[in-house]
Design an enzyme around this catalytic site. Sequence first.
Site, PDB file in Angstrom:
ATOM      1  N   HIS A 134       0.834  -1.200   0.000  1.00 12.28           N
ATOM      2  CA  HIS A 134       0.000   0.000   0.000  1.00 12.28           C
ATOM      3  C   HIS A 134       0.872   1.254   0.000  1.00 12.28           C
ATOM      4  O   HIS A 134       2.078   1.202   0.281  1.00 12.28           O
ATOM      5  CB  HIS A 134      -0.915   0.027   1.229  1.00 12.28           C
ATOM      6  CG  HIS A 134      -2.121  -0.851   1.093  1.00 12.28           C
ATOM      7  ND1 HIS A 134      -2.073  -2.210   1.311  1.00 12.28           N
ATOM      8  CD2 HIS A 134      -3.408  -0.569   0.756  1.00 12.28           C
ATOM      9  CE1 HIS A 134      -3.270  -2.726   1.125  1.00 12.28           C
ATOM     10  NE2 HIS A 134      -4.102  -1.758   0.786  1.00 12.28           N
ATOM     11  N   LYS A 138      -0.830   4.901   4.483  1.00 12.83           N
ATOM     12  CA  LYS A 138      -1.723   3.960   5.161  1.00 12.83           C
ATOM     13  C   LYS A 138      -1.157   3.662   6.547  1.00 12.83           C
ATOM     14  O   LYS A 138       0.017   3.294   6.681  1.00 12.83           O
ATOM     15  CB  LYS A 138      -1.867   2.671   4.357  1.00 12.83           C
ATOM     16  CG  LYS A 138      -2.883   1.700   4.952  1.00 12.83           C
ATOM     17  CD  LYS A 138      -3.133   0.532   4.002  1.00 12.83           C
ATOM     18  CE  LYS A 138      -4.111  -0.465   4.588  1.00 12.83           C
ATOM     19  NZ  LYS A 138      -5.439   0.128   4.876  1.00 12.83           N
TER      20      LYS A 138
END
Length: 243
Positions: A134, A138
């Site tokens: 990600h 995040k």
Amino acid sequence: MAIRILVNGASGKMGAEACMAIKNSPGLQLVGMAGRGDDLSSMIKNNQAQVVVDFTIATTAFDNAAKIIAADAHPVIGTSGLSPDQLALLTQRCAEKKLGGIVAPNFSIGAVLLMRCAKECARYFPDVEILELHHNQKIDAPSGTALHTAEIISAVKAEVPVNPAEKELHKGARGARYQGIPIHSIRLPGLVAHEEVIFGGMGQTLTLRHDTLNRSAFMPGVCLACHKVLELETLVYGLEHIL
């Protein structure tokens, strides 16, 4: 008649994308956009929202969902971070009201299909590891998608055995184990949301991979959830329940 939708967290990246998708989706009507500092309960009532899509943050997700249910609106929650106990409580409250709700770790239909394929592969390949990648903003690791993938796989197989001779020279090198399955998390700028499920067998490997290239990939699932949630009488966890 169009379904009346309120988006909570509308100023965030996912919330803004959801607002645009709902405006352009037949059968859906965007009637409100809420954010930090707004009275969510009052906005649901004043806008007569039937469904509330929540893309906020983990620390407020449970309280937001509880307010949505208390207001007799259908929650569609895309915020990760709800604990099993919190999910159980929200499910109970929805069931008592016969009110449909959806909590989805991932709204991408492609990612959900990957999980479905992984479940089938796990019947034949007992050794598996998950790699999730990600963007570097995040904050939770592993991702809710990776955890849900592990839950789906573990429902049809035993834990991945640990090599007794294995030694981590640096703690965490072999990732986290959840439901007996190793999960490895990568956070880098340039990434959006990606997952690999790697199975190993005698003389072969099998890799399933899904890549989210931009946030528009989540929107067909969000709009589908807004339509389907009205047909449910309790809260479900995972988009696979409405495909």
